[in-house]
Design a protein around this motif. Structure first.
Motif, PDB file in Angstrom:
ATOM      1  N   TRP A  87       0.833  -1.203   0.000  1.00 26.35           N
ATOM      2  CA  TRP A  87       0.000   0.000   0.000  1.00 26.35           C
ATOM      3  C   TRP A  87       0.867   1.253   0.000  1.00 26.35           C
ATOM      4  CZ3 TRP A  87      -1.047   4.557   2.390  1.00 26.35           C
ATOM      5  CH2 TRP A  87      -2.295   5.133   2.170  1.00 26.35           C
ATOM      6  N   LEU A  88       1.894   1.266   0.823  1.00 29.20           N
ATOM      7  CA  LEU A  88       2.760   2.443   0.911  1.00 29.20           C
ATOM      8  C   LEU A  88       3.510   2.702  -0.390  1.00 29.20           C
ATOM      9  CD1 LEU A  88       4.207   1.892   4.503  1.00 29.20           C
ATOM     10  CD2 LEU A  88       2.723   3.776   3.791  1.00 29.20           C
ATOM     11  N   VAL A  89       4.023   1.642  -1.009  1.00 26.82           N
ATOM     12  CA  VAL A  89       4.766   1.808  -2.262  1.00 26.82           C
ATOM     13  C   VAL A  89       3.842   2.291  -3.373  1.00 26.82           C
ATOM     14  CG1 VAL A  89       6.110   0.615  -4.030  1.00 26.82           C
ATOM     15  CG2 VAL A  89       6.531   0.127  -1.624  1.00 26.82           C
ATOM     16  N   ILE A  90       2.628   1.745  -3.427  1.00 29.83           N
ATOM     17  CA  ILE A  90       1.665   2.176  -4.451  1.00 29.83           C
ATOM     18  C   ILE A  90       1.249   3.621  -4.202  1.00 29.83           C
ATOM     19  CG2 ILE A  90      -0.628   1.767  -5.411  1.00 29.83           C
ATOM     20  CD1 ILE A  90      -0.193  -1.220  -4.698  1.00 29.83           C
ATOM     21  N   PHE A  91       1.035   3.982  -2.951  1.00 22.19           N
ATOM     22  CA  PHE A  91       0.712   5.369  -2.595  1.00 22.19           C
ATOM     23  C   PHE A  91       1.824   6.305  -3.062  1.00 22.19           C
ATOM     24  CE2 PHE A  91       1.158   8.967   0.274  1.00 22.19           C
ATOM     25  CZ  PHE A  91      -0.134   9.488   0.319  1.00 22.19           C
ATOM     26  N   LEU A  92       3.055   5.902  -2.827  1.00 18.49           N
ATOM     27  CA  LEU A  92       4.213   6.683  -3.273  1.00 18.49           C
ATOM     28  C   LEU A  92       4.176   6.878  -4.790  1.00 18.49           C
ATOM     29  CD1 LEU A  92       7.125   7.873  -2.987  1.00 18.49           C
ATOM     30  CD2 LEU A  92       7.959   5.517  -3.050  1.00 18.49           C
ATOM     31  N   GLY A  93       3.898   5.800  -5.517  1.00 18.20           N
ATOM     32  CA  GLY A  93       3.898   5.873  -6.970  1.00 18.20           C
ATOM     33  C   GLY A  93       2.854   6.819  -7.522  1.00 18.20           C
ATOM     34  N   PHE A  94       1.629   6.709  -7.059  1.00 15.83           N
ATOM     35  CA  PHE A  94       0.557   7.538  -7.603  1.00 15.83           C
ATOM     36  C   PHE A  94       0.658   8.990  -7.140  1.00 15.83           C
ATOM     37  CE2 PHE A  94      -1.433   3.398  -8.371  1.00 15.83           C
ATOM     38  CZ  PHE A  94      -1.903   3.594  -9.661  1.00 15.83           C
ATOM     39  N   PHE A 114       2.530   9.072 -25.377  1.00 16.29           N
ATOM     40  CA  PHE A 114       3.194   9.315 -24.095  1.00 16.29           C
ATOM     41  C   PHE A 114       2.316   8.885 -22.929  1.00 16.29           C
ATOM     42  CE2 PHE A 114       3.881  12.001 -20.377  1.00 16.29           C
ATOM     43  CZ  PHE A 114       5.231  11.767 -20.124  1.00 16.29           C
ATOM     44  N   THR A 115       1.064   9.285 -22.951  1.00 11.25           N
ATOM     45  CA  THR A 115       0.153   8.975 -21.844  1.00 11.25           C
ATOM     46  C   THR A 115      -0.012   7.469 -21.667  1.00 11.25           C
ATOM     47  OG1 THR A 115      -1.057  11.054 -22.154  1.00 11.25           O
ATOM     48  CG2 THR A 115      -2.190   9.291 -20.959  1.00 11.25           C
ATOM     49  N   ALA A 116      -0.167   6.745 -22.766  1.00 12.31           N
ATOM     50  CA  ALA A 116      -0.379   5.295 -22.683  1.00 12.31           C
ATOM     51  C   ALA A 116       0.842   4.604 -22.083  1.00 12.31           C
ATOM     52  CB  ALA A 116      -0.686   4.732 -24.062  1.00 12.31           C
ATOM     53  N   ILE A 117       2.036   4.954 -22.547  1.00 11.27           N
ATOM     54  CA  ILE A 117       3.249   4.319 -22.017  1.00 11.27           C
ATOM     55  C   ILE A 117       3.467   4.719 -20.558  1.00 11.27           C
ATOM     56  CG2 ILE A 117       5.757   4.147 -22.291  1.00 11.27           C
ATOM     57  CD1 ILE A 117       5.294   4.613 -25.301  1.00 11.27           C
ATOM     58  N   PHE A 118       3.131   5.954 -20.232  1.00 12.55           N
ATOM     59  CA  PHE A 118       3.228   6.422 -18.846  1.00 12.55           C
ATOM     60  C   PHE A 118       2.333   5.580 -17.943  1.00 12.55           C
ATOM     61  CE2 PHE A 118       2.306   9.239 -15.291  1.00 12.55           C
ATOM     62  CZ  PHE A 118       3.530   9.850 -15.033  1.00 12.55           C
ATOM     63  N   LEU A 119       1.123   5.271 -18.402  1.00 14.91           N
ATOM     64  CA  LEU A 119       0.189   4.455 -17.611  1.00 14.91           C
ATOM     65  C   LEU A 119       0.669   3.008 -17.489  1.00 14.91           C
ATOM     66  CD1 LEU A 119      -3.193   5.829 -18.998  1.00 14.91           C
ATOM     67  CD2 LEU A 119      -2.294   6.142 -16.687  1.00 14.91           C
ATOM     68  N   ILE A 120       1.269   2.482 -18.539  1.00 13.46           N
ATOM     69  CA  ILE A 120       1.813   1.119 -18.477  1.00 13.46           C
ATOM     70  C   ILE A 120       2.942   1.060 -17.454  1.00 13.46           C
ATOM     71  CG2 ILE A 120       3.120  -0.613 -19.770  1.00 13.46           C
ATOM     72  CD1 ILE A 120       1.482   0.258 -22.250  1.00 13.46           C
ATOM     73  N   GLN A 121       3.779   2.078 -17.439  1.00 11.52           N
ATOM     74  CA  GLN A 121       4.850   2.139 -16.444  1.00 11.52           C
ATOM     75  C   GLN A 121       4.274   2.155 -15.025  1.00 11.52           C
ATOM     76  OE1 GLN A 121       6.900   5.892 -15.490  1.00 11.52           O
ATOM     77  NE2 GLN A 121       8.773   4.928 -16.242  1.00 11.52           N
ATOM     78  N   THR A 122       3.210   2.926 -14.831  1.00  4.63           N
ATOM     79  CA  THR A 122       2.573   3.011 -13.513  1.00  4.63           C
ATOM     80  C   THR A 122       1.987   1.664 -13.099  1.00  4.63           C
ATOM     81  OG1 THR A 122       2.022   5.330 -13.969  1.00  4.63           O
ATOM     82  CG2 THR A 122       0.866   4.268 -12.150  1.00  4.63           C
ATOM     83  N   ALA A 123       1.365   0.951 -14.047  1.00  7.11           N
ATOM     84  CA  ALA A 123       0.806  -0.371 -13.747  1.00  7.11           C
ATOM     85  C   ALA A 123       1.908  -1.353 -13.362  1.00  7.11           C
ATOM     86  CB  ALA A 123       0.030  -0.891 -14.960  1.00  7.11           C
ATOM     87  N   ALA A 124       3.044  -1.304 -14.072  1.00  7.82           N
ATOM     88  CA  ALA A 124       4.155  -2.204 -13.754  1.00  7.82           C
ATOM     89  C   ALA A 124       4.720  -1.908 -12.378  1.00  7.82           C
ATOM     90  CB  ALA A 124       5.249  -2.072 -14.815  1.00  7.82           C
ATOM     91  N   LEU A 125       4.782  -0.643 -12.043  1.00  2.00           N
ATOM     92  CA  LEU A 125       5.253  -0.242 -10.709  1.00  2.00           C
ATOM     93  C   LEU A 125       4.356  -0.839  -9.629  1.00  2.00           C
ATOM     94  CD1 LEU A 125       6.190   3.399  -9.762  1.00  2.00           C
ATOM     95  CD2 LEU A 125       4.561   2.147  -8.376  1.00  2.00           C
ATOM     96  N   THR A 126       3.045  -0.734  -9.830  1.00  8.54           N
ATOM     97  CA  THR A 126       2.091  -1.264  -8.855  1.00  8.54           C
ATOM     98  C   THR A 126       2.202  -2.780  -8.742  1.00  8.54           C
ATOM     99  OG1 THR A 126       0.604   0.549  -9.439  1.00  8.54           O
ATOM    100  CG2 THR A 126      -0.339  -1.274  -8.218  1.00  8.54           C
TER     101      THR A 126
END
Length: 580
Positions: A87-94, A114-126
């Protein structure tokens, strides 16, 4: 919807958002395309907040969601674990991804790609934060890396493609060693889940002996490269300096920390994990000091910030490594891990604001040399900024990273030093803090008028202005620095409780009890004065010569691989001695 289903939404929503954005590009044009792009960004960056806060009460009650995705057999399924750390790591990411994307809508890069790849990066982080399976960790890190390499190139600056390629090649090479380590564990235990590997090693003679030690060294060294700890940091300065400013904020604030906290899941339960954490902690302390010296020598504003990212991750790894070596079942270990996460979160806020504000000014001026660029606040005003919001946001963030009260950096660095008091790392990090102050006195001058004796080029603003979206993003992150500093005692208790549902003993504090005591403020004043003295010394002719030597030290592509080899050899040797 059950809690066990809800926990996957922070991964699925950014992917859904990316799918909407890709559809907008493929099937629509002009205004409708932009509407769908923004809708996809809202799905991927805003809706996960609702999920996070709906899950929080359950986690505070000690609930942990774990199991096998799709209810497959444990031998073939992917293990997951959604606990307070996730939860903390995901909170940090978003918390950084949202303002960074908002900044990009005004300052660029823009568009559905750009937006699509940015969102894919965010999903991988989570997904990295949730996984409890070593092969899935490999997949998540690779997806996160591929998205990062691509995003770096969106700046289209000279050298951006080379920086992305260097990042790609070094990272890909390191992940081959990760796979070799994974194979070693699988051969020993027949499992890929963290807990399955730990259980399998526990029944083997000497916990798997040399094979287990070498396998762990391979995994840790590969992840440490993503974290950019000494000597594995060589890829980061170019990648961060050449990336678009919004991407730099995410890379520095989130991407280099996520693998670290994912690694803690492995080291806290595996044999030899405490020893590996201890060695990384030592490397973190040295990194904090060495990187700040290199940062002080830089003349490129974004490269200076990039080296400070390495230095600040050194602070985090130092406390994190000490916590892993002690264990989270002890109060001391839990306090150090909480302090490490608190500084990771706070660093994401102030470093994100720094990359965005400095990026706005350097783009407007067409100049990144800190020795040439002056009077930035005036340039911004000439370009149409009615209120000095960019300068205000910069100075709040600069004071935060310099640990000036009551900003968040003061609270988190005080927590780190409080937890490390009595250890050699305490002295190293204190000296590094002096270097941080000196560096930001140097960098802050790009916003201030030039002195009478200074010979700087007169710069006129280019035909650009800071967009309202960029101003909002910058101000949001900088005001978070102030609010989070004031709320630090309560936030530290929340973070400590999430990291260990048993919580921190009420008598033991993560934040020093006398945070604003006379002694604490005097110490801060001494650090500031020492930082000013160091800055003035390096303005002398001998000081400039020393900085030039450091700045122009030989760097090569092959050096990145040599550094990785050295780091891997040291880690393997350290664990091998313990294994035999």
């Amino acid at each position: 919807m059950k809690g066990s289903d809800i926990i996957f939404l922070p991964v699925l929503l950014p992917l859904l958002g990316a799918a909407v954005v890709f559809c907008s590009k493929a099937f629509f044009k002009n205004r409708l395309q932009k509407i769908l792009e923004y809708m996809g960004a809202a799905i991927g960056l805003l809706l996960p907040w609702l999920v996070l806060f709906s899950i929080l009460p359950w986690l505070l009650q000690g609930k942990i969601y774990s199991g096998i995705i799709g209810d497959w057999h444990s031998g073939v399924g992917i293990s997951y674990k959604f606990d307070g750390l996730a939860w903390l790591v995901i909170f940090l990411g978003f918390s950084v991804a949202m303002p960074a994307w908002l900044y990009s809508t005004g300052a660029g890069p823009r568009g559905p790609k750009f937006t699509a790849i940015f969102l894919i990066q965010t999903a991988a982080l989570t997904a990295t934060a949730i996984t409890a399976d070593m092969f899935n960790l490999f997949v998540c890190l690779e997806v996160m890396g591929i998205a990062s390499y691509t995003l770096v190139t969106f700046s289209e600056k000279k050298g951006a493609y080379l920086a992305a390629f260097s990042y790609l090649m070094v990272s890909a090479t390191a992940m081959i060693f990760f796979l070799a380590g994974l194979y070693g564990f699988y051969r020993l235990t027949g499992s890929l889940s963290y807990e399955g590997i730990a259980a399998g090693l526990s029944v083997l003679e000497n916990n798997g002996g040399t094979t287990a030690a070498i396998s762990l060294a391979l995994v840790v060294a590969a992840v440490a490269l993503r974290v950019a700890v000494l000597p594995l940091y060589g890829w980061l300065p170019d990648a961060h300096a050449m990336a678009p400013h919004a991407v730099s904020a995410v890379l520095s604030g989130v991407l280099i920390k996520t693998p670290l906290f994912a690694l803690s899941r492995i080291l806290l339960i595996l044999p030899f994990g405490a020893a590996a954490g201890q060695l990384l902690g030592y490397a973190g302390g040295i990194t904090a000091l060495a990187a700040v010296i290199i940062a002080l020598s830089q003349k490129d504003a974004k490269r200076l910030l990039a080296y400070h990212s390495i230095s600040q991750i050194g602070y985090i790894v130092c406390a994190w490594g000490a916590a892993v070596s002690i264990g989270l079942h002890s109060q001391a270990g839990l306090i150090l891990m909480t302090a490490a996460f608190l500084h990771a979160m706070y660093h994401a806020m102030f470093k994100g604001a720094l990359f965005l504000t400095v990026g706005s000014l350097t783009d407007l001026a067409g100049e990144r040399d800190v020795y040439k660029l002056r009077n930035g606040a005036s340039l911004l005003r000439k370009a149409g900024e009615r209120l000095p919001l960019t300068a205000i946001a910069f100075f709040l963030a600069a004071m935060a990273i310099s640990a000036i009260p009551p900003l968040n950096g003061f609270a988190s660095k005080s927590a780190l030093l409080y937890g490390l008091k009595g250890r050699w790392e305490y002295t190293i990090l204190t000296i590094a803090s002096v270097g941080t102050v000196a560096s930001f006195i140097k960098l802050s001058r790009i916003f201030l008028p030039s002195g009478r004796r200074e010979k700087v080029n007169k710069i006129e603003p280019l035909d650009k202005r800071v967009s309202p979206a960029a101003e909002i993003a910058q101000l949001f992150l900088s005001l978070l620095c102030l609010a989070a500093g004031i709320a630090a005692p309560r936030l530290s208790v929340l973070a400590g409780h999430l990291l260990n549902p048993a919580g921190i003993d009420a008598k033991v504090k993560v934040i020093p009890p006398a945070l604003y005591s006379a002694d604490s403020l005097i110490k801060t004043g001494i650090i500031i004065i020492c930082g000013l003295i160091i800055y003035l010394l390096f303005k002398t002719i001998p000081g400039k010569s020393v900085l030039r030597i450091i700045r122009e030290r030989p760097r090569s592509y092959s050096g990145l691989f040599i550094s990785f080899s050295i780091g891997l050899a040291v880690m393997a040797g350290w664990l091998f001695v313990l294994a035999v």
